[in-house]
Scaffold this motif. Sequence first.
Motif, PDB file in Angstrom:
ATOM      1  N   PHE A 223     -13.745   4.560 -11.966  1.00  0.00           N
ATOM      2  CA  PHE A 223     -15.386   4.998 -11.893  1.00  0.00           C
ATOM      3  C   PHE A 223     -16.047   5.793 -11.729  1.00  0.00           C
ATOM      4  O   PHE A 223     -16.524   5.986 -13.089  1.00  0.00           O
ATOM      5  N   GLY A 224     -15.711   6.559 -11.597  1.00  0.00           N
ATOM      6  CA  GLY A 224     -15.848   8.201 -11.627  1.00  0.00           C
ATOM      7  C   GLY A 224     -15.937   9.051 -12.633  1.00  0.00           C
ATOM      8  O   GLY A 224     -16.869   9.714 -13.528  1.00  0.00           O
ATOM      9  N   LYS A 225     -15.037   8.782 -13.621  1.00  0.00           N
ATOM     10  CA  LYS A 225     -14.438   8.663 -15.139  1.00  0.00           C
ATOM     11  C   LYS A 225     -15.658   7.868 -16.182  1.00  0.00           C
ATOM     12  O   LYS A 225     -16.999   8.884 -16.119  1.00  0.00           O
ATOM     13  N   ARG A 226     -15.978   6.966 -15.919  1.00  0.00           N
ATOM     14  CA  ARG A 226     -17.486   6.260 -16.424  1.00  0.00           C
ATOM     15  C   ARG A 226     -18.640   6.927 -16.403  1.00  0.00           C
ATOM     16  O   ARG A 226     -19.550   6.629 -17.206  1.00  0.00           O
ATOM     17  N   VAL A 227     -18.905   7.516 -15.300  1.00  0.00           N
ATOM     18  CA  VAL A 227     -20.496   7.800 -14.596  1.00  0.00           C
ATOM     19  C   VAL A 227     -20.536   8.795 -15.090  1.00  0.00           C
ATOM     20  O   VAL A 227     -21.467   9.356 -13.971  1.00  0.00           O
ATOM     21  N   GLU A 228     -19.771  10.527 -15.302  1.00  0.00           N
ATOM     22  CA  GLU A 228     -19.759  11.056 -15.163  1.00  0.00           C
ATOM     23  C   GLU A 228     -20.730  11.623 -16.018  1.00  0.00           C
ATOM     24  O   GLU A 228     -21.497  12.519 -16.078  1.00  0.00           O
ATOM     25  N   ASP A 229     -21.399  11.436 -17.023  1.00  0.00           N
ATOM     26  CA  ASP A 229     -22.393  11.415 -18.500  1.00  0.00           C
ATOM     27  C   ASP A 229     -24.136  11.428 -16.870  1.00  0.00           C
ATOM     28  O   ASP A 229     -25.381  11.767 -17.245  1.00  0.00           O
ATOM     29  N   ALA A 230     -23.801  10.426 -16.392  1.00  0.00           N
ATOM     30  CA  ALA A 230     -24.796  10.245 -15.291  1.00  0.00           C
ATOM     31  C   ALA A 230     -24.907  11.403 -14.557  1.00  0.00           C
ATOM     32  O   ALA A 230     -26.235  12.025 -13.974  1.00  0.00           O
ATOM     33  N   GLN A 231     -24.631  11.991 -14.458  1.00  0.00           N
ATOM     34  CA  GLN A 231     -24.124  13.935 -13.120  1.00  0.00           C
ATOM     35  C   GLN A 231     -24.679  13.537 -12.094  1.00  0.00           C
ATOM     36  O   GLN A 231     -25.930  13.912 -11.538  1.00  0.00           O
ATOM     37  N   LEU A 232     -23.645  12.415 -11.598  1.00  0.00           N
ATOM     38  CA  LEU A 232     -23.981  11.982  -9.585  1.00  0.00           C
ATOM     39  C   LEU A 232     -23.767  13.211  -8.987  1.00  0.00           C
ATOM     40  O   LEU A 232     -23.387  13.905  -9.114  1.00  0.00           O
ATOM     41  N   PHE A 233     -25.086  13.852  -7.846  1.00  0.00           N
ATOM     42  CA  PHE A 233     -24.921  14.014  -7.136  1.00  0.00           C
ATOM     43  C   PHE A 233     -23.828  14.465  -6.181  1.00  0.00           C
ATOM     44  O   PHE A 233     -22.704  15.104  -5.953  1.00  0.00           O
ATOM     45  N   TRP A 234     -23.234  12.807  -5.668  1.00  0.00           N
ATOM     46  CA  TRP A 234     -21.736  12.799  -5.066  1.00  0.00           C
ATOM     47  C   TRP A 234     -21.711  11.001  -5.450  1.00  0.00           C
ATOM     48  O   TRP A 234     -22.525  10.275  -6.004  1.00  0.00           O
ATOM     49  N   MET A 235     -20.274  10.887  -5.901  1.00  0.00           N
ATOM     50  CA  MET A 235     -19.350   9.376  -5.341  1.00  0.00           C
ATOM     51  C   MET A 235     -18.849   9.440  -4.366  1.00  0.00           C
ATOM     52  O   MET A 235     -18.373   9.647  -3.766  1.00  0.00           O
ATOM     53  N   GLU A 236     -19.521   8.400  -3.294  1.00  0.00           N
ATOM     54  CA  GLU A 236     -19.406   8.569  -1.934  1.00  0.00           C
ATOM     55  C   GLU A 236     -18.506   7.148  -1.138  1.00  0.00           C
ATOM     56  O   GLU A 236     -19.103   6.319  -2.074  1.00  0.00           O
ATOM     57  N   ASP A 237     -17.589   7.306  -1.068  1.00  0.00           N
ATOM     58  CA  ASP A 237     -16.481   7.002  -0.048  1.00  0.00           C
ATOM     59  C   ASP A 237     -15.894   5.586  -1.192  1.00  0.00           C
ATOM     60  O   ASP A 237     -15.995   4.679  -0.614  1.00  0.00           O
ATOM     61  N   PRO A 238     -15.323   6.532  -2.252  1.00  0.00           N
ATOM     62  CA  PRO A 238     -15.303   5.798  -3.288  1.00  0.00           C
ATOM     63  C   PRO A 238     -13.177   4.775  -2.789  1.00  0.00           C
ATOM     64  O   PRO A 238     -13.463   4.128  -3.643  1.00  0.00           O
ATOM     65  N   THR A 239     -12.742   5.634  -1.837  1.00  0.00           N
ATOM     66  CA  THR A 239     -11.742   4.620  -1.106  1.00  0.00           C
ATOM     67  C   THR A 239     -11.593   4.642   0.107  1.00  0.00           C
ATOM     68  O   THR A 239     -12.276   6.020   0.327  1.00  0.00           O
ATOM     69  N   PRO A 240     -11.431   4.176   1.218  1.00  0.00           N
ATOM     70  CA  PRO A 240     -11.183   4.010   2.867  1.00  0.00           C
ATOM     71  C   PRO A 240     -10.335   5.040   2.812  1.00  0.00           C
ATOM     72  O   PRO A 240      -9.213   5.314   1.556  1.00  0.00           O
ATOM     73  N   ALA A 241     -10.737   6.481   3.456  1.00  0.00           N
ATOM     74  CA  ALA A 241     -10.106   7.545   3.990  1.00  0.00           C
ATOM     75  C   ALA A 241      -8.888   7.506   4.417  1.00  0.00           C
ATOM     76  O   ALA A 241      -8.558   8.655   4.670  1.00  0.00           O
ATOM     77  N   GLU A 242      -8.373   6.608   4.609  1.00  0.00           N
ATOM     78  CA  GLU A 242      -7.034   6.854   5.377  1.00  0.00           C
ATOM     79  C   GLU A 242      -5.749   7.376   4.845  1.00  0.00           C
ATOM     80  O   GLU A 242      -4.920   8.310   5.767  1.00  0.00           O
TER      81      GLU A 242
END
Length: 402
Positions: A223-242
């Motif tokens: 997902f992060g690679k796919r949206v790189e052109d959108a230049q997100l400020f951030w991608m939040e909580d992409p996966t559980p952080a445990e």
Amino acid sequence: MSTIERAEVFVASPGRTFVTLRITTSDGVTGLGDATLNGRELAVASYLQDHLVPLLIGKDPARIEDMWQYLYKGAYWRRGPVTMTAISAVDTALWDIKGKVAGLPVYQLLGGRSRDGVMVYSHASGTDVPSLLDDVQRYLDLGYKAVRAQAAVPDVGGTYGVRKGTVYEPAASTLPDEQPWDTEAYLRFAPTYLDAVRERFGFGFHLLHDVHHRLTPIEAARFGKRVEDAQLFWMEDPTPAENQEAFRLIRQHTTTPLAVGEVLTSIWDVQHLITEQLIDYVRTTVVHAGGITHLRRIFDLAALYQVRTGSHGATDLSPVSLAAAVHVDITVPNFGIQEYMGHVDETGEVFRSGVTFADGMLHPSEEPGLGVEYDEKAAERFPYEPRYLPVARRLDGSVHDW
């Protein structure tokens, strides 16, 4: 010497449920702390009332660090959201008192301003792409310099972040809403509406997106690679952080900035995420991560590794938490952004806050302490209403991360 004479716990539901601690000293000075844990409010209220309040009476309210260590180390059973939220409430209330005694707003006690204002983002959402774009426009017209974008995945009823009314509030007053979830449908759809936002509005503002723990590490990397052109400020909580090593895998595949931490409660929970530079923004918040004292400790560690702050600030945090967050935000050198959703009118009837919004930024009150007042009489008009956050289920019926 002034001592703590009284500590009261209030539970009320003015628009949503909040737990508030009010500490009063023998000199008549009061301090407020937020003790709200969404969906588990009474557990924290009991922890405070039955366990911590008796420990406070007669103590010196000026010894904030000592009190923090006393409540944390003295309990033996450490950490966890209930314990840390209760400690947060005490700590924040003591900072409020210290500011009032000193005659200064809390941010002055923390070293003064590092910036003129606190940049915030709010939540644009839609049931489809056109309604999302209209909502983004609404926030830009209000002066926001940063907007989070979420849209309902077609034919999937459990999309996170899509509000039903004026303010997004996922908690329901009945038993948990069990919502369907389809990861592949989300992965196909979400990048398209983020692209649509950029196509219509350009790159003159910050665009954020919350995955809300829904993806596996490799799905998040995709997902992060796919949206790189959108230049997100951030991608939040992409996966559980445990599993903190999961973020190393995501890092290997995308340059989209990562933000994590709203459900984490201590510096030890984020230590490796920060020191291994596996994230770009730490989202721990004053109400769930040990109050102003411990949050500042987390942010100081983050500053050493060029990790910036981005504290959680949903409507399930009371105006007391928001005020405390802004006092911290305006002082720390590695501030990034602050989540700001606002509150409904009923909340404003109970909490009177001096925090102001202008030109996409929040500004702290200049009143001594936090600059928030609690109207106990008004709170009585809003008795406690139990609420539960939703539960997500995959299309095969198995439970998924919500």
